[in-house]
Design a protein around this motif. Structure first.
Motif, short mmCIF file in Angstrom:
data_model
loop_
_atom_site.label_atom_id
_atom_site.label_comp_id
_atom_site.label_asym_id
_atom_site.label_seq_id
_atom_site.Cartn_x
_atom_site.Cartn_y
_atom_site.Cartn_z
N PRO A 91 0.82 -1.21 0.00
CA PRO A 91 0.00 0.00 0.00
C PRO A 91 0.85 1.27 0.00
CG PRO A 91 0.03 -0.99 2.18
CD PRO A 91 0.73 -1.95 1.28
N LEU A 92 0.37 2.28 -0.67
CA LEU A 92 1.01 3.60 -0.70
C LEU A 92 -0.12 4.63 -0.64
CD1 LEU A 92 3.40 5.54 -1.05
CD2 LEU A 92 3.14 5.28 -3.53
N VAL A 93 -0.16 5.39 0.45
CA VAL A 93 -1.22 6.37 0.65
C VAL A 93 -0.63 7.77 0.51
CG1 VAL A 93 -3.11 7.12 2.13
CG2 VAL A 93 -2.28 4.76 2.28
N VAL A 135 -0.05 14.30 7.11
CA VAL A 135 1.33 13.83 6.97
C VAL A 135 2.02 13.84 8.33
CG1 VAL A 135 3.59 14.33 5.96
CG2 VAL A 135 1.55 14.46 4.54
N LEU A 136 1.82 14.89 9.10
CA LEU A 136 2.43 14.96 10.43
C LEU A 136 1.94 13.82 11.31
CD1 LEU A 136 2.30 18.82 11.02
CD2 LEU A 136 4.35 17.42 10.71
N LEU A 140 -0.63 9.83 6.07
CA LEU A 140 -0.20 9.84 4.67
C LEU A 140 1.32 9.74 4.63
CD1 LEU A 140 -2.32 12.90 3.43
CD2 LEU A 140 -2.88 10.49 3.11
N GLU A 141 1.83 8.99 3.65
CA GLU A 141 3.29 8.92 3.50
C GLU A 141 3.83 10.21 2.90
OE1 GLU A 141 5.34 5.41 2.13
OE2 GLU A 141 3.51 4.23 2.31
N ALA A 142 3.05 10.86 2.07
CA ALA A 142 3.46 12.10 1.44
C ALA A 142 2.20 12.81 0.94
CB ALA A 142 4.42 11.84 0.28
N LEU A 265 5.86 18.56 -2.80
CA LEU A 265 5.59 17.24 -2.20
C LEU A 265 6.25 17.22 -0.84
CD1 LEU A 265 4.44 14.36 -2.67
CD2 LEU A 265 6.74 13.70 -3.39
N ILE A 266 5.45 16.97 0.19
CA ILE A 266 5.98 16.94 1.55
C ILE A 266 5.93 15.53 2.12
CG2 ILE A 266 5.34 19.33 2.04
CD1 ILE A 266 2.93 18.18 3.65
N ARG A 267 6.85 15.24 3.01
CA ARG A 267 6.83 14.00 3.78
C ARG A 267 7.56 14.26 5.09
NH1 ARG A 267 11.68 11.13 3.18
NH2 ARG A 267 13.06 11.96 1.55
N ARG A 268 7.38 13.37 6.04
CA ARG A 268 8.02 13.55 7.34
C ARG A 268 9.53 13.41 7.21
NH1 ARG A 268 5.36 13.70 12.31
NH2 ARG A 268 7.43 13.28 13.16
N ARG A 269 10.25 14.29 7.90
CA ARG A 269 11.71 14.25 7.88
C ARG A 269 12.25 12.95 8.47
NH1 ARG A 269 15.04 18.41 7.06
NH2 ARG A 269 13.33 19.90 7.40
#
Length: 295
Positions: A91-93, A135-136, A140-142, A265-269
């Motif tokens: 899965p990729l959300v 995302v935080l 969501l992964e991104a 495109l954001i994602r967690r650091r």
């Protein structure tokens, strides 16, 4: 502290009741109570204050809760990392603005799904504020949101660039000759939409304040209402033609400082870049304009 005990603590904290937590966890209330008491004894401080309608976290409980969420996320991430052999699968959300999904992602998803048939892609739409929060929370992964995004827990990368324009009914006058303050209706998405905030700023700089706001749940509804003369909106110019008939609205161009907006495109650091997400990001990078990719 055992992960199972922390999960019980999190359920009680969120539901405000030992009984409700027991029902949610499919166990008995005495088991929940015993686990909470054992956790409080191990930590050495009360985690909940009891009252007639249930419980509320103490100051110590409130301080503990964010760590519980992080521990649960790390456990899930560790299991996913162990299963990830480098081949994109599972899965990729991913989240996206509705405009980004319609304009930029939809034409490219066929190629990604063809190249990565074992990835189960799930796209969730929302406003910029909603997507950042998800995302935080690691829901969501991104996510593709309106930039810039400045948050210490997030990394961002510019993926697309849009020109924003004000759209009105075809027979509407120029913005500078528009209705008196208080008479103008703006047709927008709910609070948290970055385009809504930008529109309010653009109009305020032209002395148009005291706006009457009409909120709608979809872009299609917004466009239809604007075309019918019910108000004005601000959206990417590129939607006209490929998505909506350009002749149904009047386009009011804006100065570059107001018109330009980057989709990032954001994602967690601290999040793990899964093989599925890495492949997805690579596919999106291939479609970026050369000027953006060179920055």
């Amino acid at each position: 502290m055992q992960p199972a005990d922390l999960a019980v603590f999190a359920a009680v904290a969120r539901l405000g009741s030992m009984r409700a937590a027991a029902e949610a966890l499919n166990t008995v209330q005495s088991n929940v109570t015993a686990r909470i008491r054992a956790l409080e004894a191990e930590i050495g401080t009360p985690l909940f204050a009891r009252h007639s309608r249930g419980v509320v976290p103490t100051a110590a409980g409130r301080r503990l809760l964010p760590y519980v969420d992080r521990i649960a996320g790390l456990i899930d991430e560790a299991a996913a990392a162990a299963r990830d052999d480098g081949t994109p699968h599972g899965p990729l959300v991913v989240g996206a603005l509705e405009t980004t999904l319609a304009l930029r992602l939809s034409p490219r998803l066929a190629g990604f799904t063809r190249d990565c048939p074992d990835v189960d892609l799930m796209l969730r739409t929302g406003t910029t504020a909603e997507l950042i929060e998800r995302v935080l929370r690691r829901d969501l992964e991104a996510a593709f949101v309106c930039g810039p995004v400045d948050h210490s827990d997030l990394v961002s990368e510019t993926m697309f660039r849009e020109e924003l324009v004000v759209m009105t009914a075809p027979d509407a006058p120029p913005l500078d000759a528009g209705p008196a303050p208080g008479d103008l209706r703006v047709v927008v998405l709910r609070l948290g939409c970055s385009y809504r905030q930008r529109l309010e700023e653009v109009l305020a700089r032209r002395g148009i304040v005291g706006l009457r706001v009409q909120e709608f749940g979809t872009l299609e509804a917004i466009f239809g209402c604007v075309a019918a003369g019910l108000g004005v909106t601000l959206l990417p110019r590129a939607l006209l033609g490929p998505v909506w008939p350009a002749e149904r609205v009047r386009v009011h161009a804006l100065p570059p400082a107001d018109a330009r907006v980057d989709t990032v495109l954001i994602r967690r650091r601290d999040g793990r870049l899964s093989s599925a997400l890495a492949a997805f990001v690579a596919a999106m990078r291939e479609s970026r304009p050369a000027a953006i990719a060179a920055e």
